[in-house]
Design an enzyme around this catalytic site. Structure first.
Site, PDB file in Angstrom:
ATOM      1  N   SER A 138       0.864  -1.190   0.000  1.00  0.00           N
ATOM      2  CA  SER A 138       0.000   0.000   0.000  1.00  0.00           C
ATOM      3  C   SER A 138       0.900   1.239   0.000  1.00  0.00           C
ATOM      4  CB  SER A 138      -0.850   0.002   1.274  1.00  0.00           C
ATOM      5  OG  SER A 138      -1.433   1.263   1.477  1.00  0.00           O
ATOM      6  N   TYR A 148      -1.397  -0.894  10.431  1.00  0.00           N
ATOM      7  CA  TYR A 148      -1.631  -1.163   9.005  1.00  0.00           C
ATOM      8  C   TYR A 148      -0.410  -0.739   8.183  1.00  0.00           C
ATOM      9  CZ  TYR A 148      -3.818  -1.372   4.421  1.00  0.00           C
ATOM     10  OH  TYR A 148      -4.096  -1.664   3.101  1.00  0.00           O
TER      11      TYR A 148
HETATM   12  N1  LIG Z   1      -8.862  -0.246  -1.155  1.00  0.00           N
HETATM   13  C1  LIG Z   1      -7.776   0.492  -0.913  1.00  0.00           C
HETATM   14  O1  LIG Z   1      -7.829   1.758  -0.867  1.00  0.00           O
HETATM   15  C2  LIG Z   1      -6.438  -0.190  -0.692  1.00  0.00           C
HETATM   16  C3  LIG Z   1      -5.279   0.578  -0.787  1.00  0.00           C
HETATM   17  C4  LIG Z   1      -4.039  -0.022  -0.608  1.00  0.00           C
HETATM   18  C5  LIG Z   1      -3.964  -1.390  -0.380  1.00  0.00           C
HETATM   19  N2  LIG Z   1      -5.107  -2.133  -0.274  1.00  0.00           N
HETATM   20  C6  LIG Z   1      -4.961  -3.573  -0.029  1.00  0.00           C
HETATM   21  O2  LIG Z   1      -5.576  -4.260  -1.108  1.00  0.00           O
HETATM   22  C7  LIG Z   1      -5.919  -5.589  -0.699  1.00  0.00           C
HETATM   23  C8  LIG Z   1      -7.334  -5.905  -1.170  1.00  0.00           C
HETATM   24  O3  LIG Z   1      -8.240  -5.013  -0.555  1.00  0.00           O
HETATM   25  P1  LIG Z   1      -9.518  -4.417  -1.288  1.00  0.00           P
HETATM   26  O4  LIG Z   1      -9.417  -2.950  -1.192  1.00  0.00           O
HETATM   27  O5  LIG Z   1      -9.698  -5.032  -2.622  1.00  0.00           O
HETATM   28  O6  LIG Z   1     -10.650  -4.861  -0.241  1.00  0.00           O
HETATM   29  P2  LIG Z   1     -12.030  -5.680  -0.393  1.00  0.00           P
HETATM   30  O7  LIG Z   1     -12.831  -5.139  -1.525  1.00  0.00           O
HETATM   31  O8  LIG Z   1     -12.618  -5.681   0.966  1.00  0.00           O
HETATM   32  O9  LIG Z   1     -11.550  -7.169  -0.781  1.00  0.00           O
HETATM   33  C9  LIG Z   1     -10.900  -7.998   0.142  1.00  0.00           C
HETATM   34  C10 LIG Z   1     -10.798  -9.411  -0.410  1.00  0.00           C
HETATM   35  O10 LIG Z   1     -10.007 -10.184   0.494  1.00  0.00           O
HETATM   36  C11 LIG Z   1     -10.752 -11.347   0.900  1.00  0.00           C
HETATM   37  N3  LIG Z   1     -10.392 -11.641   2.289  1.00  0.00           N
HETATM   38  C12 LIG Z   1     -10.450 -10.794   3.362  1.00  0.00           C
HETATM   39  N4  LIG Z   1     -10.082 -11.435   4.485  1.00  0.00           N
HETATM   40  C13 LIG Z   1      -9.770 -12.712   4.124  1.00  0.00           C
HETATM   41  C14 LIG Z   1      -9.341 -13.863   4.836  1.00  0.00           C
HETATM   42  N5  LIG Z   1      -9.198 -13.869   6.185  1.00  0.00           N
HETATM   43  N6  LIG Z   1      -9.109 -15.000   4.147  1.00  0.00           N
HETATM   44  C15 LIG Z   1      -9.283 -15.037   2.796  1.00  0.00           C
HETATM   45  N7  LIG Z   1      -9.683 -13.976   2.079  1.00  0.00           N
HETATM   46  C16 LIG Z   1      -9.943 -12.834   2.722  1.00  0.00           C
HETATM   47  C17 LIG Z   1     -12.233 -10.948   0.739  1.00  0.00           C
HETATM   48  O11 LIG Z   1     -13.094 -12.068   0.534  1.00  0.00           O
HETATM   49  P3  LIG Z   1     -13.910 -12.772   1.763  1.00  0.00           P
HETATM   50  O12 LIG Z   1     -14.462 -11.682   2.612  1.00  0.00           O
HETATM   51  O13 LIG Z   1     -14.938 -13.632   1.090  1.00  0.00           O
HETATM   52  O14 LIG Z   1     -12.890 -13.611   2.465  1.00  0.00           O
HETATM   53  C18 LIG Z   1     -12.148 -10.109  -0.537  1.00  0.00           C
HETATM   54  O15 LIG Z   1     -12.142 -10.956  -1.675  1.00  0.00           O
HETATM   55  C19 LIG Z   1      -5.722  -5.631   0.812  1.00  0.00           C
HETATM   56  O16 LIG Z   1      -4.486  -6.282   1.099  1.00  0.00           O
HETATM   57  C20 LIG Z   1      -5.626  -4.149   1.197  1.00  0.00           C
HETATM   58  O17 LIG Z   1      -4.867  -3.971   2.363  1.00  0.00           O
HETATM   59  C21 LIG Z   1      -6.339  -1.568  -0.439  1.00  0.00           C
END
Ligand SMILES: NC(=O)c1ccc[n+]([C@@H]2O[C@H](COP(=O)([O-])OP(=O)(O)OC[C@H]3O[C@@H](n4cnc5c(N)ncnc54)[C@H](OP(=O)(O)O)[C@@H]3O)[C@@H](O)[C@H]2O)c1
Length: 261
Positions: A138, A148
């Site tokens: 991130s 985080y």
């Molecule tokens: N959105 C942002 O602004 C942002 C910015 C920088 C980095 N990130 C990073 O990007 C990554 C993805 O996040 P996102 O923004 O796409 O969020 P999201 O839309 O909430 O998606 C999260 C995904 O991870 C899965 N997941 C969560 N906990 C899990 C667990 N314990 N075991 C297996 N799967 C799990 C969820 O599926 P289930 O709930 O079905 O398990 C879902 O498919 C994360 O690592 C986050 O830290 C996000």
């Protein structure tokens, strides 16, 4: 074209990777907890892109369930050629709290699982003589916004270390360091992002295409979008006390909900 395994492939950033990789012809293995969603996403991808999609239900906070994903990564049948180590969630806990449950789960999902899956993929890919690993870090890895940031800084450093160890093997590793992306992340973590200026938000499809281009070229750190490249470029040159001051301002501008994890 090979097979890509994507953790968190049912939503947000992981879902964008799933679409981009299916579009380039990869078969997919999608990993997440919610089986109904996994199957719905797999059906949608099969019918849109005509590629094979396996689903693997696993809670990556659970050591035993992580092992089932490790086994898939180590399998010689239909080997994994691309790993997107991406599943995760937002966290804005107080570092002094005695309730450490969500922080410990964050270590399990975003550190331990990333490490175990990255190692399994790297071993198999090195044996096959090629492969790609993208670890989702991130932009917050470059500042000091609590646990985080610390976890995502670990992902960044781990990716660089893994890339260094795999140098010359034709297995490429990229740390993907996006800024703010519209996904379920903020709502799930009860982070109020409604007052952020439009410039901080990036296009997820463009961002994942950039990361896929980086990993193909063996480039190790991908900060997608011009505005975040500039912001991170400045952050990397600012004195650390100034980074800590900016971080404290960002933390205090957040709305903290009592039930946030
Ligand atoms: N959105 C942002 O602004 C942002 C910015 C920088 C980095 N990130 C990073 O990007 C990554 C993805 O996040 P996102 O923004 O796409 O969020 P999201 O839309 O909430 O998606 C999260 C995904 O991870 C899965 N997941 C969560 N906990 C899990 C667990 N314990 N075991 C297996 N799967 C799990 C969820 O599926 P289930 O709930 O079905 O398990 C879902 O498919 C994360 O690592 C986050 O830290 C996000």
């Amino acid at each position: 074209m090979g097979t890509a395994l994507i953790t968190g492939g049912t939503s947000g950033i992981g879902r964008a990777y799933a679409k981009a990789l299916a579009e380039r012809g990869n078969a997919l293995v999608l990993v997440a907890r919610d089986l109904d969603r996994l199957e719905a996403e797999a059906d949608a991808i099969r019918s849109t892109y005509g590629v094979e999609v396996e689903v693997l239900q696993a809670d990556l906070a659970d050591r035993t369930q992580v092992q089932s994903v490790v086994a898939r990564l180590e399998s010689t049948v239909d080997p994994i050629t691309t790993l997107i180590n991406n599943a995760g969630f937002g966290l804005h806990t107080d570092l002094l709290t005695s309730d450490t449950e969500s922080d410990e789960r964050a270590f399990d999902v975003m550190v331990r699982a990333v490490f175990l899956l990255g190692g399994a993929a790297a071993r198999t890919m090195r044996r096959h003589g090629s492969g790609e690993i993208i670890n989702t870090s991130s932009a917050s890895a470059f500042i000091s916004q609590g646990n985080y940031s610390a976890i995502k800084a670990w992902v960044l450093n781990y990716s660089e270390s893994l890339a260094t160890q795999l140098h010359g093997t034709n297995v490429h590793v990229t740390a993907f360091c996006p800024g703010w992306v519209h996904t379920e992340f903020h709502e799930r973590a009860a982070i109020d992002a409604s007052k952020l200026p439009p410039i901080v938000w990036i296009d997820v499809d463009k961002a994942v295409r950039e990361a896929l281009d980086y990993v193909a070229k063996g480039r190790v750190i991908c900060v997608p979008s011009p505005q975040w490249k500039l912001a991170v470029g400045i952050a990397r040159h600012l004195p650390r006390p100034m980074i800590r001051w900016v971080s404290s301002k960002l933390i205090s501008s957040r709305h903290k909900a009592p039930d946030a994890h």
